[in-house]
Write a protein that holds these residues in place. Structure first.
Motif, PDB file in Angstrom:
ATOM      1  N   ASN A 173       0.588  -1.056   0.309  1.00 32.30           N
ATOM      2  CA  ASN A 173      -0.017   0.134  -0.104  1.00 32.30           C
ATOM      3  C   ASN A 173       0.760   1.005   0.074  1.00 32.30           C
ATOM      4  O   ASN A 173       0.849   2.014   1.101  1.00 32.30           O
ATOM      5  N   PRO A 174       1.781   1.060  -1.260  1.00 31.87           N
ATOM      6  CA  PRO A 174       2.559   2.475  -0.817  1.00 31.87           C
ATOM      7  C   PRO A 174       1.898   4.233  -1.719  1.00 31.87           C
ATOM      8  O   PRO A 174       1.062   4.213  -1.460  1.00 31.87           O
ATOM      9  N   HIS A 175       2.526   4.546  -0.978  1.00 28.47           N
ATOM     10  CA  HIS A 175       1.904   6.197  -1.126  1.00 28.47           C
ATOM     11  C   HIS A 175       2.292   6.485  -2.113  1.00 28.47           C
ATOM     12  O   HIS A 175       3.440   6.601  -2.413  1.00 28.47           O
ATOM     13  N   THR A 176       1.909   7.683  -3.279  1.00 26.84           N
ATOM     14  CA  THR A 176       2.319   7.150  -4.148  1.00 26.84           C
ATOM     15  C   THR A 176       1.850   8.737  -4.602  1.00 26.84           C
ATOM     16  O   THR A 176       2.011   9.994  -4.269  1.00 26.84           O
ATOM     17  N   LYS A 181       4.034   4.923  -7.398  1.00 26.52           N
ATOM     18  CA  LYS A 181       5.929   4.521  -6.448  1.00 26.52           C
ATOM     19  C   LYS A 181       7.018   5.055  -6.389  1.00 26.52           C
ATOM     20  O   LYS A 181       7.695   5.664  -7.740  1.00 26.52           O
ATOM     21  N   TYR A 182       7.012   5.401  -4.949  1.00 22.30           N
ATOM     22  CA  TYR A 182       8.548   6.094  -5.179  1.00 22.30           C
ATOM     23  C   TYR A 182       8.921   5.206  -3.525  1.00 22.30           C
ATOM     24  O   TYR A 182       8.364   5.145  -2.345  1.00 22.30           O
ATOM     25  N   PRO A 212       2.581   4.360 -13.781  1.00 23.64           N
ATOM     26  CA  PRO A 212       1.729   4.518 -12.878  1.00 23.64           C
ATOM     27  C   PRO A 212       1.598   3.093 -11.916  1.00 23.64           C
ATOM     28  O   PRO A 212       1.925   1.872 -12.400  1.00 23.64           O
ATOM     29  N   TRP A 213       1.473   3.308 -10.378  1.00 28.53           N
ATOM     30  CA  TRP A 213       1.253   2.073  -9.357  1.00 28.53           C
ATOM     31  C   TRP A 213       0.392   1.762  -9.884  1.00 28.53           C
ATOM     32  O   TRP A 213      -1.297   1.557  -9.740  1.00 28.53           O
ATOM     33  N   ASP A 214       0.244   0.162  -9.954  1.00 27.61           N
ATOM     34  CA  ASP A 214      -0.820  -0.955 -10.136  1.00 27.61           C
ATOM     35  C   ASP A 214      -0.506  -2.053  -9.618  1.00 27.61           C
ATOM     36  O   ASP A 214       0.944  -2.867  -9.504  1.00 27.61           O
ATOM     37  N   PRO A 215      -1.481  -2.102  -8.147  1.00 26.33           N
ATOM     38  CA  PRO A 215      -1.479  -3.108  -7.803  1.00 26.33           C
ATOM     39  C   PRO A 215      -1.403  -4.306  -8.295  1.00 26.33           C
ATOM     40  O   PRO A 215      -0.784  -5.521  -7.719  1.00 26.33           O
ATOM     41  N   ASN A 220       4.707  -6.366 -13.668  1.00 24.08           N
ATOM     42  CA  ASN A 220       5.817  -5.137 -14.235  1.00 24.08           C
ATOM     43  C   ASN A 220       6.409  -4.423 -13.976  1.00 24.08           C
ATOM     44  O   ASN A 220       6.231  -3.754 -12.475  1.00 24.08           O
ATOM     45  N   PRO A 221       7.965  -4.470 -13.784  1.00 23.79           N
ATOM     46  CA  PRO A 221       9.213  -3.995 -12.779  1.00 23.79           C
ATOM     47  C   PRO A 221       8.762  -2.391 -13.074  1.00 23.79           C
ATOM     48  O   PRO A 221       9.758  -1.733 -11.857  1.00 23.79           O
ATOM     49  N   PHE A 222       8.425  -1.748 -13.890  1.00 26.51           N
ATOM     50  CA  PHE A 222       9.169  -0.497 -13.727  1.00 26.51           C
ATOM     51  C   PHE A 222       7.595   0.427 -13.143  1.00 26.51           C
ATOM     52  O   PHE A 222       7.710   1.933 -12.308  1.00 26.51           O
ATOM     53  N   SER A 223       6.596  -0.645 -12.874  1.00 25.47           N
ATOM     54  CA  SER A 223       5.245   0.073 -11.995  1.00 25.47           C
ATOM     55  C   SER A 223       5.472  -0.484 -10.538  1.00 25.47           C
ATOM     56  O   SER A 223       6.005  -0.203  -9.428  1.00 25.47           O
ATOM     57  N   GLN A 224       6.835  -1.801  -9.967  1.00 18.00           N
ATOM     58  CA  GLN A 224       6.380  -2.074  -8.707  1.00 18.00           C
ATOM     59  C   GLN A 224       7.715  -1.132  -8.217  1.00 18.00           C
ATOM     60  O   GLN A 224       7.940  -1.146  -6.873  1.00 18.00           O
TER      61      GLN A 224
END
Length: 773
Positions: A173-176, A181-182, A212-215, A220-224
């Motif tokens: 549940n990351p803050h974005t 995600k950061y 963009p973050w997609d749980p 997808n490493p570029f999202s996670q």
């Protein structure tokens, strides 16, 4: 070898650059030192080494205050992922054991996701995953960089059963930022491990994922993932690598209505506790490697994820953090260059590479000077606020001696301990300890016994040093006493015999209380004298009132009376303790126990060859003595009161202690010690007239005790110079117990007086009475 303080440096100081990726890693270091007139040297000639990765043991052995290395042996306790988790987990478990699961100190350590090291933790991982099917997991190599091998695991059962892999709970549940995600990249500097000084740079970055973050898009490493080396491969992203500096990040948080100060307070706490978790390993490894802590420092980057509740989590610490520029100028590259350049320049100033070399112990003055040149580094430990340092000391437990000396006085005063799972075994005046958890057994010498008594009862360390100083008669320096104290405490703490005390409020109260001055006197007894000290006030008043016939002013050295060890009545967390200069005499004393403890010490010192010492009460007239055996427990004081009243009515004196010559058992030599608070009138050796055995169990009309019963009651109160009674001593006691006058009485003034009257004034026509009342 590098130039040391003993050999003069060259005209220009030199630096040595070594390790992997040194071209990009060395740029700011080289640039800064060359601006200060330094020249490049080699592995044998340097006053500053900058190594990317880990140097050799040979290089570490060359580190000194005048030759500084940018690494600390044992840094793997933080920079290897599996060891970081082990270090943090050990710190949290130790804190939980000491303070409990729900204690705030334990809860503060819940900032790192649970992890399992492969392959030995695999069964535990499977059990956790089965019990928590909603958890997500991430797989990482334990000692790799640039995001190599990192992937989100759909099924933890697929984790490789190979060494050097870690499966960690995934914070799902990351803050974005703008939906991305950061991870925050922070820079922590361990300026030294002894004394420990930890700083956090006030600048750093938020590193954003490129998509963009997609749980649900776990493949997808570029999202996670946020690692710039991974996201730089995303050719479809408009901004593959984006860095936002912390100043802009904090401004953005405030715009979003968040409390950025609260978040960064948590981040500072997280960084400090992380550093503390690895200090013991770094100190042990430094000692083994022969590395001087004064010549080693470590710059570590911390990657922290912030969840959607704005709680920070530490993910990893990185050795030799990247100082190359990853982002394009328009995507934060210019800011990245500015931050990293300032970071290295401020680090060089803080660790003193451009300052004169100081060999002296690092003290509060040196710390203040270090703070003044810290630039953008914020001190985490020791903190400016003593209360923060005090809280961290509770987590550390026993700091190093240099840490203790550097700590604020308030933090030192609050440093207290308690015994942890230890049984105390006492034999005469000797003390041994058995630690149940480890099975370790310690037989303590007199000095260690005194230290254990004080520290295990919660006495503050500062106060223990003061007690040791008093016990030494002022002969030892504070530095010597502190060194001896740490040499004793360190193995106890290391093996778990001590735990931090929970009684913070008691420590604060003790700190606020002004300690009483010390009363000095001299006890003269049995043709010997002992200097004696006690706290002024009720304790000293009690001693001077009861022992006034035996006390005198301190005599000059011309007095021919033999001088014994000094006696000291000391305050402790649990009452008082009586010590000599070298050992503990008696501990855990209430104020009513003090006089009995002093008199017991005197009785033991009265032993002589061919004599027995009897710890009994003695009723004395001008021509005879009556031995009185007193009961134990609550009946003891009642018996003393009854004897005192009877003595006053019969015109007798009452004292404690007697000596019996084995060749003349019919003559009693009083030792003239006080019995509780009863008035003391010294008497001289006289014939023995009888024995009163006082006990609550005795009832009117009971029989006269047999000499065997009386002998059994008297034996515990008799002592000879050797531990066991000799046949001659036993024969003397037998004769004593066979005297015609003996009675077993209750604790009644009337019955005592009625029994004593015919003993003291026998009729010339009557036989001595042996009747018991």
């Amino acid at each position: 070898m590098p130039t040391s303080a003993s050999s003069p440096p060259a005209s220009s100081p030199t630096f040595w650059l070594s390790g992997k990726r040194h071209a990009e890693q060395d740029h700011f270091f080289r640039q800064t030192l060359e601006a200060h007139g330094w020249a490049e040297g080699d592995e044998k000639h340097w006053q500053a080494a900058w190594v990317t990765g880990m140097p050799t043991n040979t290089a570490f052995k060359a580190a000194s205050p005048s030759a500084k290395m940018n690494h600390i042996p044992g840094n793997a306790s933080l920079t290897v992922k599996s060891r970081l988790h082990a270090s943090l987990n050990a710190l949290r478990e130790r804190t939980r054991c000491h303070f409990g699961h729900d204690h705030p100190l334990t809860q503060r350590l819940a900032f790192f996701p649970r992890a399992y090291e492969m392959p030995h933790d695999y069964p535990a991982l499977i059990e956790d995953a089965a019990a928590n099917p909603d958890k997500r997991w991430i797989l990482k190599p334990t000692n790799a960089s640039k995001g190599q091998g990192v992937q989100v695991l759909k099924d933890p059962a697929k984790a490789p059963l190979l060494a050097n892999w870690l499966v960690q709970e995934y914070v799902a549940n990351p803050h974005t930022i703008r939906g991305h995600k950061y991870v925050l990249r922070l820079y922590m500097l361990v300026a030294s491990i002894d004394p420990l000084r930890v700083y956090l740079y006030d600048q750093g970055f938020a590193k954003l994922a490129s998509e963009p973050w997609d749980p649900d898009d776990v493949d997808n490493p570029f999202s996670q993932l946020t690692n710039p080396d991974i996201n730089a491969l995303n050719l479809n992203a408009e901004i593959p690598v984006e860095f936002i500096d912390l100043k802009r990040y904090r401004h953005w948080l405030r715009e979003q209505g968040h409390d950025d100060n609260a978040l960064f307070d948590q981040l500072h706490d997280l960084a400090t506790l992380t550093a503390l978790s690895g200090v013991d390993a770094m100190r042990a490894r430094s000692q083994a490697a022969g590395a001087d802590p004064r010549g080693c420092y470590e710059l570590i980057s911390l990657d922290c994820l912030v969840d959607d509740q704005l709680k920070p989590w530490i993910l990893e610490c990185n050795l030799s953090p990247s100082l190359g520029i990853c982002a394009k100028p328009e995507h934060g590259g210019d800011i990245e260059k500015s931050v990293k350049g300032g970071l290295v320049r401020d680090m060089i100033e803080l660790v003193g590479l451009t300052q004169p070399v100081h060999e002296a112990e690092f003290d509060a003055v040196a710390l203040a000077e270090e703070h003044q040149r810290a630039g953008g580094f914020v001190p985490l430990y020791p903190a400016h606020n003593p209360l923060l340092t005090q809280a961290y000391l509770a987590v550390i437990g026993l700091p190093s001696l240099l840490d203790y000396r550097l700590a604020h006085a308030a933090a030192r005063q609050a440093m207290t301990f308690r015994a942890n799972d230890v049984s105390e075994l006492i034999d005469d005046d000797r003390l041994a300890l058995y630690h149940h958890a480890s099975g370790l057994y310690y037989q303590l010498n007199d000095s260690a016994a005194l230290i254990w008594l004080l520290v295990s009862e919660g006495e503050p360390i500062d106060s223990i040093v003061s007690h040791l100083h008093a016990a030494s008669g002022g002969q030892a320096t504070t530095a010597q006493l502190e060194s001896d104290l740490w040499a004793t405490l360190t193995p106890w703490w290391k093996h778990g015999l001590l735990a931090p005390s929970h009684t913070e409020t008691a420590a604060q109260k003790q700190q606020a209380r002004e300690m009483p001055a010390t009363w000095h006197g001299q006890l003269t007894f049995d043709q010997r004298r002992w200097p004696i000290t006690a706290p002024t006030g009720p304790v000293a008043e009690r001693i001077t009132s009861a022992l006034s016939p035996l006390l005198s002013p301190l005599l000059t050295t011309t007095d021919a009376t033999p001088l014994g060890e000094s006696l000291h009545l000391l305050e402790s967390a649990n009452g008082y303790c009586l010590t000599t200069d070298s050992h503990v005499v008696s501990s855990r004393l209430s104020i009513d126990d003090i006089l009995p403890a002093i008199t017991h010490f005197c009785l033991r010192s009265a032993a002589r060859q061919e004599h027995l010492v009897l710890d009994i009460a003695l009723l004395s007239s001008d021509h005879q003595h009556i031995v009185c055996l007193l009961p134990e427990g609550d009946a003891h004081l009642r018996a003393i009161n009854a004897l005192g009243e009877a003595a006053e009515q019969q015109g007798l004196s009452l004292s404690r202690g007697a000596r019996l010559a084995l060749n003349t058992p019919g003559v009693i030599e009083p030792l003239n010690l006080p019995l509780a608070d009863t008035p003391l009138t010294p008497s001289r050796p006289q014939r023995f007239a009888g024995i009163l055995w006082l006990s609550d169990a005795a009832a009117p009309g009971s029989n006269v005790p047999s000499f065997l019963d009386l002998l059994g009651a008297l034996l515990p109160f008799a002592q000879e110079q050797q531990q066991r009674l000799s046949p001659a001593a036993l024969e003397a006691l037998r004769q004593l117990c066979q005297q015609p006058q003996r009675a077993h009485l209750g604790n009644s003034t009337l019955t005592i007086r009625q029994t004593l009257t015919p003993w003291l004034n026998p009729s010339p026509h009557s036989t001595p009475s042996r009747a018991a009342v």
